[in-house]
Write a protein that holds these residues in place. Structure first.
Motif, PDB file in Angstrom:
ATOM      1  N   TYR A 244       1.143   2.335  23.080  1.00  0.00           N
ATOM      2  CA  TYR A 244       0.191   3.207  22.383  1.00  0.00           C
ATOM      3  C   TYR A 244      -0.571   2.430  21.316  1.00  0.00           C
ATOM      4  O   TYR A 244       0.026   1.904  20.378  1.00  0.00           O
ATOM      5  N   VAL A 245      -1.896   2.348  21.476  1.00  0.00           N
ATOM      6  CA  VAL A 245      -2.713   1.556  20.571  1.00  0.00           C
ATOM      7  C   VAL A 245      -3.084   2.381  19.342  1.00  0.00           C
ATOM      8  O   VAL A 245      -3.747   3.409  19.438  1.00  0.00           O
ATOM      9  N   ASN A 246      -2.619   1.909  18.209  1.00  0.00           N
ATOM     10  CA  ASN A 246      -2.835   2.618  16.951  1.00  0.00           C
ATOM     11  C   ASN A 246      -4.001   1.971  16.194  1.00  0.00           C
ATOM     12  O   ASN A 246      -3.944   0.786  15.859  1.00  0.00           O
ATOM     13  N   PHE A 247      -5.040   2.749  15.934  1.00  0.00           N
ATOM     14  CA  PHE A 247      -6.184   2.251  15.169  1.00  0.00           C
ATOM     15  C   PHE A 247      -6.052   2.627  13.699  1.00  0.00           C
ATOM     16  O   PHE A 247      -7.014   2.521  12.951  1.00  0.00           O
ATOM     17  N   GLY A 248      -4.890   3.092  13.288  1.00  0.00           N
ATOM     18  CA  GLY A 248      -4.742   3.610  11.933  1.00  0.00           C
ATOM     19  C   GLY A 248      -3.931   2.713  11.015  1.00  0.00           C
ATOM     20  O   GLY A 248      -3.412   3.190  10.003  1.00  0.00           O
ATOM     21  N   THR A 249      -3.823   1.434  11.349  1.00  0.00           N
ATOM     22  CA  THR A 249      -3.042   0.512  10.500  1.00  0.00           C
ATOM     23  C   THR A 249      -3.417   0.650   9.030  1.00  0.00           C
ATOM     24  O   THR A 249      -2.538   0.762   8.158  1.00  0.00           O
ATOM     25  N   ALA A 250      -4.722   0.638   8.744  1.00  0.00           N
ATOM     26  CA  ALA A 250      -5.177   0.694   7.356  1.00  0.00           C
ATOM     27  C   ALA A 250      -4.700   1.975   6.673  1.00  0.00           C
ATOM     28  O   ALA A 250      -4.386   1.969   5.473  1.00  0.00           O
ATOM     29  N   ALA A 251      -4.612   3.058   7.422  1.00  0.00           N
ATOM     30  CA  ALA A 251      -4.186   4.327   6.832  1.00  0.00           C
ATOM     31  C   ALA A 251      -2.737   4.247   6.357  1.00  0.00           C
ATOM     32  O   ALA A 251      -2.402   4.662   5.246  1.00  0.00           O
ATOM     33  N   PHE A 252      -1.864   3.697   7.188  1.00  0.00           N
ATOM     34  CA  PHE A 252      -0.453   3.580   6.808  1.00  0.00           C
ATOM     35  C   PHE A 252      -0.283   2.570   5.677  1.00  0.00           C
ATOM     36  O   PHE A 252       0.487   2.782   4.742  1.00  0.00           O
ATOM     37  N   PHE A 253      -1.010   1.461   5.789  1.00  0.00           N
ATOM     38  CA  PHE A 253      -0.968   0.414   4.781  1.00  0.00           C
ATOM     39  C   PHE A 253      -1.403   0.971   3.424  1.00  0.00           C
ATOM     40  O   PHE A 253      -0.734   0.799   2.398  1.00  0.00           O
ATOM     41  N   ALA A 254      -2.517   1.694   3.414  1.00  0.00           N
ATOM     42  CA  ALA A 254      -3.034   2.251   2.163  1.00  0.00           C
ATOM     43  C   ALA A 254      -2.124   3.345   1.621  1.00  0.00           C
ATOM     44  O   ALA A 254      -1.979   3.504   0.404  1.00  0.00           O
TER      45      ALA A 254
ATOM     46  N   ASN B 156      -8.982  -0.142  -5.076  1.00  0.00           N
ATOM     47  CA  ASN B 156      -9.845   1.013  -4.842  1.00  0.00           C
ATOM     48  C   ASN B 156      -9.742   1.420  -3.375  1.00  0.00           C
ATOM     49  O   ASN B 156      -9.256   0.647  -2.543  1.00  0.00           O
ATOM     50  N   PRO B 157     -10.140   2.652  -3.062  1.00  0.00           N
ATOM     51  CA  PRO B 157      -9.949   3.154  -1.693  1.00  0.00           C
ATOM     52  C   PRO B 157     -10.610   2.266  -0.647  1.00  0.00           C
ATOM     53  O   PRO B 157     -10.054   2.048   0.424  1.00  0.00           O
ATOM     54  N   GLU B 158     -11.788   1.742  -0.997  1.00  0.00           N
ATOM     55  CA  GLU B 158     -12.505   0.942  -0.014  1.00  0.00           C
ATOM     56  C   GLU B 158     -11.696  -0.285   0.398  1.00  0.00           C
ATOM     57  O   GLU B 158     -11.656  -0.658   1.568  1.00  0.00           O
TER      58      GLU B 158
ATOM     59  N   SER C 233     -12.698   7.316  -6.536  1.00  0.00           N
ATOM     60  CA  SER C 233     -13.444   6.273  -5.844  1.00  0.00           C
ATOM     61  C   SER C 233     -13.550   4.995  -6.671  1.00  0.00           C
ATOM     62  O   SER C 233     -13.802   3.928  -6.139  1.00  0.00           O
ATOM     63  N   SER C 234     -13.351   5.115  -7.997  1.00  0.00           N
ATOM     64  CA  SER C 234     -13.509   3.901  -8.813  1.00  0.00           C
ATOM     65  C   SER C 234     -12.248   3.058  -8.833  1.00  0.00           C
ATOM     66  O   SER C 234     -12.256   1.929  -9.310  1.00  0.00           O
ATOM     67  N   GLY C 235     -11.146   3.586  -8.314  1.00  0.00           N
ATOM     68  CA  GLY C 235      -9.961   2.763  -8.177  1.00  0.00           C
ATOM     69  C   GLY C 235      -8.983   2.879  -9.333  1.00  0.00           C
ATOM     70  O   GLY C 235      -9.229   3.581 -10.311  1.00  0.00           O
ATOM     71  N   ALA C 236      -7.850   2.188  -9.208  1.00  0.00           N
ATOM     72  CA  ALA C 236      -6.800   2.255 -10.219  1.00  0.00           C
ATOM     73  C   ALA C 236      -6.315   0.851 -10.558  1.00  0.00           C
ATOM     74  O   ALA C 236      -6.278  -0.030  -9.699  1.00  0.00           O
ATOM     75  N   TYR C 237      -5.946   0.664 -11.830  1.00  0.00           N
ATOM     76  CA  TYR C 237      -5.413  -0.631 -12.257  1.00  0.00           C
ATOM     77  C   TYR C 237      -3.894  -0.557 -12.319  1.00  0.00           C
ATOM     78  O   TYR C 237      -3.321   0.488 -12.589  1.00  0.00           O
ATOM     79  N   THR C 238      -3.272  -1.662 -12.042  1.00  0.00           N
ATOM     80  CA  THR C 238      -1.825  -1.741 -12.185  1.00  0.00           C
ATOM     81  C   THR C 238      -1.508  -2.901 -13.111  1.00  0.00           C
ATOM     82  O   THR C 238      -2.001  -4.016 -12.912  1.00  0.00           O
ATOM     83  N   MET C 239      -0.727  -2.632 -14.155  1.00  0.00           N
ATOM     84  CA  MET C 239      -0.346  -3.704 -15.072  1.00  0.00           C
ATOM     85  C   MET C 239       0.743  -4.531 -14.425  1.00  0.00           C
ATOM     86  O   MET C 239       1.795  -4.032 -14.063  1.00  0.00           O
ATOM     87  N   ARG C 240       0.490  -5.806 -14.308  1.00  0.00           N
ATOM     88  CA  ARG C 240       1.440  -6.690 -13.668  1.00  0.00           C
ATOM     89  C   ARG C 240       2.421  -7.194 -14.724  1.00  0.00           C
ATOM     90  O   ARG C 240       1.979  -7.711 -15.754  1.00  0.00           O
TER      91      ARG C 240
END
Lengths: 316, 239
Positions: free
Chosen positions: A56-66, A232-234, A137-144
């Motif tokens: 089964y070919v899954n085109f949703g890799t980015a969805a699970f990854f994100a 960010n989402p993009e 849409s502007s994204g989120a920062y994570t303090m490392r």
């Protein structure tokens, strides 16, 4: 010593050797590059669980990854959870997502399933874009964090984390191949109706495969906010992840876990090299070019070439 | 009588087309039933309804006195109701031995790999494929593919086998090989519904014959008597 134990010891030894080799280089960039390569190893092995084993070919890799990446962002922001716990949570949530999506879409066969998974990424991205707590849409920062208790250098810690995940995924994939689950998935891939007539519970096995595959992909994405410090989402839902993962697996070969590992290491090393020496925009061009070559000259990937040269044809 | 399979009022439509109309049929344990009819008479639709591929049909199907309503194909197979496909559908990436081990690995409770392979091996011996156990499907001849298809359906010693045109396109001696196999399995206790156009095989095999025409059962009974009735001659033989 049993074969299984030897295999696991071999994996662990490979991991330790990799860590010490990169320590010798002693350069932050080495940890970064290693991290990206291992991330693709993990994604490709995960993708192959569904595509290579079950067909089964899954085109949703980015969805699970994100989903994994955003799990980390939300859990860090709301509960300030440790990254390792976030990774586990991401596995659970992405695995659950896989189960849910599978339940909705696995009645669809072939290309219809693929289209459904492609739309999953679009749906989830739209959701995140409109969710201001997750950064919108502007994204989120994570303090490392500056460092880590066990590993002085946080980049090294991220590398080791991804290494453990990738090796764990390889061990899981190798187990599936030899298990009852793997045999059932192979039967489904070869002929789903005949598999059902032979008593294989097709829907249940496909759901298990989607859940395992989704969980692995989610864990691959979970450390991303710390790796990049900003998400960010993009970037998280980028189709690049989907395409790279598919291309690497197909180039390596889908017959066993070795294929995606070879494909991911070769192609992402090539990409990383090209980013430094030529340009960062050339990445997808390289993937496309290599993929076209393989589709024309070696449709069964590197593994297929090796098997053909050994003269054991086997599967059609 | 306690039938192994009992079908009551079975009907199936595709859009406006009635493929099966009010079919009633019973099979006794260990019986050999032949099912014949011209192309398009609903034989394969009948198989698909009983095997669980078409869940959406009217009427009831009872197997071992248990209604099968809503049960999926794999659940029916596990109960002991197996079928073969008209065109052989082997698992192409698995060896012949693994093909036959699949049903055993997915029976309830599942057999361990070693036990499954041992039993699959014994089954291959019965159908005469043991020397090809390590080959893949693409290297098998047409008759061997049919034997593989049968081995996969029979390895679990089912109570009922539906053999859907397992002899189509085979030579005279190959038909005899398959017939011997089916007789041997029948002796071991499996009831068999044989759907076949090879009349020589059906008449030799069947204890009882049912005839479908245009989705209806037009005759049923002793093979000679059934084949001699004018309706069957007219509809089936086109006289």
């Amino acid at each position: 010593m049993s074969r299984l134990l030897r295999f696991h010891l071999g994996l662990a030894a490979t991991g330790i050797v990799l860590i010490f080799a990169l320590r010798l280089i002693g350069n932050d960039y080495a940890w970064y590059t290693g991290y990206v390569i291992l991330q693709y190893v993990l994604l490709s092995v995960a993708w192959n669980v569904l595509a290579g084993y079950a067909g089964y070919v899954n085109f949703g890799t980015a969805a699970f990854f994100a989903t994994g990446a955003y799990t980390t962002i939300l859990l860090t922001k709301s509960l300030n959870l440790d990254l390792v716990l976030c990774v586990l949570a991401a596995g659970l949530i992405s695995g659950g997502l896989g189960l849910a999506v599978g339940w909705l879409t696995l009645r669809l066969r072939g290309v219809y399933f693929s289209i459904a998974t492609l739309s999953l990424a679009v749906v989830l991205q739209t959701l995140v874009v409109n969710w201001s707590y997750a950064g919108g849409s502007s994204g989120a920062y994570t303090m490392r964090p500056q460092g880590n208790n066990l590993f002085g250098n946080y980049s090294e810690f991220l590398f080791v984390l991804m290494l453990v995940l990738a090796l764990g995924a390889i061990a899981a994939a190798a187990w599936i191949e030899r298990s009852r689950l793997g045999m059932g998935l192979a039967a489904i891939r070869d002929d789903e109706r005949a598999a059902a007539a032979a008593g294989v519970p097709t829907l249940r096995l496909k759901l298990i495969a989607t859940a395992i595959s989704g969980a692995m992909m989610g864990m691959a994405g979970a450390p991303l906010p710390y790796y990049a410090s900003y998400l960010n989402p993009e970037a998280a839902f980028s189709l690049t992840y989907t395409i790279n993962t598919m291309a690497m697996t197909l180039i390596g070969g889908t017959q066993s876990w070795v294929g995606p590992v070879i494909g991911a290491v070769l192609l992402s090393a090539l990409q990383q090299g090209a980013t430094v020496t030529i340009s960062s925009a050339g990445n997808l061009l390289i993937v496309g070019g290599v993929l076209i070559l393989f589709v024309m000259l070696a449709p069964k990937g590197i593994l297929g070439l090796v098997q053909a040269s050994r003269g054991k044809g086997g599967a059609a | 009588m306690s039938a192994i399979l009992e079908v009551r009022g079975l009907g199936k439509t595709f859009g406006g087309f009635t493929a099966l109309n009010d079919i009633g049929l019973a099979v006794a344990p260990g019986e050999r039933l032949g099912l014949i009819g011209p192309n398009g008479s609903g034989k394969s639709t009948f198989v698909n309804c009983i095997a669980g591929d078409f869940l959406n049909h009217s009427g009831v199907v009872l197997f071992k006195d248990q209604p099968l309503t809503g049960m999926k194909p794999h659940e029916r197979a596990r109960l002991g109701l197996t079928r073969t496909f008209q065109l052989p559908r082997p698992f192409r990436s698995l060896t012949v031995l693994e093909n036959v081990a699949v049903p055993l690995r997915f029976s309830v409770p599942p057999l361990a790999m070693a036990d499954a392979e041992a039993r699959a091996c014994a089954c291959l011996q019965l159908v005469g494929l043991h020397d090809k156990a390590r080959s893949y499907a693409h290297s098998l001849t047409q008759v061997d593919l049919r034997k593989l298809e049968l081995a996969r359906a029979l390895v679990r010693e089912p109570a009922l086998l539906i053999a859907d045109e397992v002899m189509a396109g085979l030579s005279h001696s190959e038909v005899d090989q398959i017939l011997d196999l089916l007789f041997a399995q029948n002796v071991r206790g499996t009831a068999i519904i044989m759907i076949e156009h090879v009349m020589r095989a059906v008449t030799a095999f069947s204890q009882r014959l049912a005839v479908f025409v245009a989705g209806r059962k037009i005759a049923e009974g002793d093979p000679r008597t059934v084949l001699a009735t004018p309706e069957v001659e007219a509809a089936y033989l086109g006289i």
